[in-house]
Design a protein around this motif. Sequence first.
Motif, short mmCIF file in Angstrom:
data_model
loop_
_atom_site.label_atom_id
_atom_site.label_comp_id
_atom_site.label_asym_id
_atom_site.label_seq_id
_atom_site.Cartn_x
_atom_site.Cartn_y
_atom_site.Cartn_z
N GLU A 1 0.83 -1.21 0.00
CA GLU A 1 0.00 0.00 0.00
C GLU A 1 0.86 1.26 0.00
O GLU A 1 0.54 2.23 -0.67
N LEU A 2 1.96 1.24 0.74
CA LEU A 2 2.86 2.40 0.80
C LEU A 2 3.42 2.72 -0.59
O LEU A 2 3.46 3.87 -1.00
N GLU A 3 3.85 1.68 -1.29
CA GLU A 3 4.44 1.84 -2.62
C GLU A 3 3.40 1.87 -3.73
O GLU A 3 3.74 2.11 -4.88
N GLY A 4 2.15 1.64 -3.38
CA GLY A 4 1.09 1.53 -4.38
C GLY A 4 0.50 2.88 -4.78
O GLY A 4 1.05 3.95 -4.48
N THR A 5 -0.64 2.82 -5.43
CA THR A 5 -1.34 4.00 -5.91
C THR A 5 -2.36 4.45 -4.87
O THR A 5 -3.17 3.64 -4.41
N GLU A 6 -2.31 5.71 -4.50
CA GLU A 6 -3.25 6.24 -3.52
C GLU A 6 -4.68 6.08 -4.02
O GLU A 6 -4.97 6.30 -5.19
N GLY A 7 -5.55 5.62 -3.13
CA GLY A 7 -6.95 5.42 -3.48
C GLY A 7 -7.25 4.07 -4.10
O GLY A 7 -8.37 3.81 -4.52
N VAL A 8 -6.23 3.19 -4.15
CA VAL A 8 -6.37 1.86 -4.75
C VAL A 8 -6.02 0.81 -3.71
O VAL A 8 -5.09 0.98 -2.92
N ASP A 9 -6.75 -0.28 -3.69
CA ASP A 9 -6.46 -1.41 -2.80
C ASP A 9 -5.35 -2.24 -3.44
O ASP A 9 -5.59 -3.25 -4.09
#
Length: 167
Positions: free
Chosen positions: A30-38
């Motif tokens: 989640e930290l490295e992912g896209t904000e607002g996406v699971d």
Amino acid sequence: SEEIVIAVIDTGIMAKHPDLAENMYINEKELEGTEGVDDDNNGYVDDIQGYNFFSNTTIAEDGNGHGTHCAGVIGAIHNNGRQIKGVMKNVKLMPIKFLSDRGSGTLEGAIKSVDYATKMNVHIMSNSWGGGGFSQALQDAIDAAEEKGIIFVAAAGNAKNDNDKWP
């Protein structure tokens, strides 16, 4: 070990506490992912540092102190010039909040918290809370955690009662 993740299911954890900040769990997907996406596909968007089932947000900050106290006993760092040392100095602490800042919560919140910790594949769940009578739904959630090899630790009571007395 830093590889051991312990879910502290309680009133949250003060994530910036000087004895705990270094040992806070981070969901890297989640930290490295896209904000607002699971990004880790667990059903919770942007759950970088645990989850708050009391307010259904990703902010599991402790406004009560109990969860932070429990987290400190478990995993406060050593050798930082302060006087507290946790039992496990290198463990990762995952805050899961379902109790309000006044210490109250719901059975539904407790079940969702246990289910979340199970889904996140923690190694141990710390549960220093109590409540009503027996719940088959809660028992089922705990059993599901056990089937995955997760250790479920429950407090014996905070009221100074003699739990060995019967009746």
